[in-house]
Design a protein around this motif. Structure first.
Motif, PDB file in Angstrom:
ATOM      1  N   ASP A  43     -59.360 -44.227  -3.001  1.00 16.24           N
ATOM      2  CA  ASP A  43     -60.641 -44.649  -2.426  1.00 16.24           C
ATOM      3  C   ASP A  43     -61.797 -44.645  -3.427  1.00 16.24           C
ATOM      4  O   ASP A  43     -62.961 -44.640  -3.040  1.00 16.24           O
ATOM      5  CB  ASP A  43     -60.997 -43.775  -1.221  1.00 16.24           C
ATOM      6  N   ASP A 193     -67.220 -45.150  -1.728  1.00 14.27           N
ATOM      7  CA  ASP A 193     -67.399 -45.160  -0.280  1.00 14.27           C
ATOM      8  C   ASP A 193     -68.699 -44.462   0.128  1.00 14.27           C
ATOM      9  O   ASP A 193     -68.938 -44.219   1.310  1.00 14.27           O
ATOM     10  CB  ASP A 193     -66.207 -44.508   0.425  1.00 14.27           C
ATOM     11  N   GLN A 195     -72.641 -44.223   0.753  1.00 15.83           N
ATOM     12  CA  GLN A 195     -73.789 -45.069   1.080  1.00 15.83           C
ATOM     13  C   GLN A 195     -75.102 -44.296   1.045  1.00 15.83           C
ATOM     14  O   GLN A 195     -76.140 -44.810   1.439  1.00 15.83           O
ATOM     15  CB  GLN A 195     -73.596 -45.688   2.463  1.00 15.83           C
ATOM     16  N   LYS A 266     -68.561 -51.952  -3.663  1.00 19.36           N
ATOM     17  CA  LYS A 266     -67.609 -52.224  -2.591  1.00 19.36           C
ATOM     18  C   LYS A 266     -66.862 -50.939  -2.248  1.00 19.36           C
ATOM     19  O   LYS A 266     -66.623 -50.109  -3.133  1.00 19.36           O
ATOM     20  CB  LYS A 266     -66.619 -53.314  -3.047  1.00 19.36           C
ATOM     21  N   ARG A 267     -66.505 -50.778  -1.004  1.00 22.64           N
ATOM     22  CA  ARG A 267     -65.795 -49.577  -0.594  1.00 22.64           C
ATOM     23  C   ARG A 267     -64.533 -49.397  -1.433  1.00 22.64           C
ATOM     24  O   ARG A 267     -63.750 -50.336  -1.613  1.00 22.64           O
ATOM     25  CB  ARG A 267     -65.450 -49.675   0.891  1.00 22.64           C
ATOM     26  N   ASP A 270     -61.084 -50.466  -0.231  1.00 19.03           N
ATOM     27  CA  ASP A 270     -60.914 -51.916  -0.140  1.00 19.03           C
ATOM     28  C   ASP A 270     -60.601 -52.523  -1.504  1.00 19.03           C
ATOM     29  O   ASP A 270     -59.794 -53.451  -1.613  1.00 19.03           O
ATOM     30  CB  ASP A 270     -62.178 -52.557   0.442  1.00 19.03           C
ATOM     31  N   GLY A 302     -64.689 -43.720   5.239  1.00 19.37           N
ATOM     32  CA  GLY A 302     -64.180 -44.702   4.293  1.00 19.37           C
ATOM     33  C   GLY A 302     -63.112 -44.177   3.365  1.00 19.37           C
ATOM     34  O   GLY A 302     -62.813 -44.796   2.348  1.00 19.37           O
ATOM     35  N   GLY A 307     -59.337 -46.675   5.653  1.00 18.69           N
ATOM     36  CA  GLY A 307     -59.300 -48.044   5.153  1.00 18.69           C
ATOM     37  C   GLY A 307     -57.963 -48.711   5.372  1.00 18.69           C
ATOM     38  O   GLY A 307     -57.895 -49.898   5.730  1.00 18.69           O
TER      39      GLY A 307
END
Length: 384
Positions: A43, A193, A195, A266-267, A270, A302, A307
């Motif tokens: 991640d 992940d 924010q 971006k996460r 992902d 996340g 995910g």
């Protein structure tokens, strides 16, 4: 029956690749005819580099850098199988994993080594970067990384400030004249992940500082210093980082990338699953097995199992989570396609023993999970 196996690492015990292989052995023990596809995941934290390099058939290069507490050490960057994309894992040069708990000190810890990795990759000709910024020991706003790439942060006497988040208040001027111009030729994909904004109650210092060794007094100093840092960055670049989502990632280096680089955030999960080909692997699958060392309320922010489950749900494939331990707040995961969360520890064990036996525990637990989907007559249950 087709099962996709997509775990993260189980920190301190097995890598994502080793975990996937152990789970696969358990699946095969339950039924050798089951088709398995291994897609080790991550991640954006520690282990992301190895996972991406393994998934793409890439390679790694060792670079001598300055560690978080200013000591010299060997770090690595990855080259993906396309031979064009470079992976920088911040944990390799500036990570918590490099510092013993009693020596953690975010006032002095620096991201300089991460910048050295990037500079070496630039020297080696790379212009496409994936930056995994989880697991840092630092809270310097990315200043050390920028210093390694030629920026100068000058005090009232015109001298460069020392390393560390505790020194940012001394900056009177940001000198951009020596910044590596090759950065403008590059693309930077930031895998994270987080924010959180840069400063305040939800900022880098308050939320993540304590896990890096910050006391309450240190958190106040670090947050005030990052406010000063953000003010100067805004004057120099026009980018306001104070309350920008993601700017607080990895002690503020997320903000440095957003202000000084042509970067996209971006996460992390992902980024990894896309490179590893998880969407394609899910085609025609009956089950997904994922997991990590601890699954709790934070997983839904996340982390890898979340995910993976979200992606699997889009393909109408149910997800099983196999965890080292299960904490509170996991019920939210059931709305994202997770049908079961199970601990691989089925008997009283010390943490040390559980970590030592992780491959065997994963294998046994995976076998038991899969057996619940095999009917007594040998047929498999429907995946829909």
């Amino acid at each position: 029956m087709k099962i996709v196996i997509a775990p993260d690492s189980y920190k301190g015990s097995v890598s994502a690749v080793e975990a996937a292989e152990a789970i696969e052995r358990g699946v095969r023990n339950a039924d050798p005819s089951i088709q398995t596809i291994l897609v080790p995941a991550a991640d954006g934290g520690e282990g992301t580099l190895d996972t991406l390099v393994s998934a793409t058939g890439g390679r790694k290069k060792t670079v001598r850098v300055t560690g978080p507490l200013h000591n010299d050490l060997n770090a690595e960057y990855g080259i993906l199988g396309d031979e064009k994309t470079c992976v920088i894992e911040m944990a390799s040069a500036s990570g918590l994993c490099l510092v013993s708990p009693e020596h953690l000190n975010p006032l002095t810890a620096t991201t300089y080594g991460t910048g050295q990795l990037m500079k070496q990759a630039l020297d080696d000709g790379f212009r496409s970067f994936v930056l995994a910024i989880g697991g840092s020991a630092t809270n310097d706003g990315g200043a050390g990384m920028l210093q390694a790439l030629g920026l100068k942060f000058l005090d009232e006497n015109g001298s460069s400030i020392p390393f560390g988040g505790g020194e940012l208040h001394k900056i009177k001027k940001i000198d951009l004249s020596g910044f590596d111009q090759r950065v403008k030729e590059c693309s930077f994909l930031i895998a994270s992940d987080v924010q959180n904004p840069l400063v305040g109650k939800e900022g880098a210092s308050a939320v993540f500082g304590p896990q890096k060794g910050a006391t309450e007094e240190m958190v106040k100093i670090l947050d005030d210093n990052l406010v000063h840092w953000a003010d100067l960055v805004e004057q120099a670049t026009g980018v306001r980082l104070h309350d920008m989502p993601g700017a607080g990632a990895a002690g503020g280096i997320g903000g440095a990338f957003q202000a000084f680089f042509p970067a996209q955030m971006k996460r992390g999960v992902d980024v990894v699953t896309e490179y590893a080909g998880l969407p394609q692997a899910l085609d025609g699958a009956d089950l997904v097995i994922t997991g990590e060392g601890r699954v709790d309320y934070q997983t839904a922010s996340g982390k890898t199992p979340m995910g993976v489950a979200q992606l699997a749900k889009e393909s109408n494939v149910p997800t099983l989570i196999l965890a080292g331990s299960v904490g509170e707040g996991t019920e939210v995961l059931y709305q994202y396609g997770v049908i079961s969360i199970t601990s691989m520890i089925q008997q009283p064990l010390s943490l040390g023993e559980a970590m030592k036996r992780a491959p065997q525990l994963l294998e046994y637990s995976a076998e038991q999970l899969v057996r619940t989907f095999i009917q007594p007559n040998g047929k498999r249950g429907s995946r829909r």
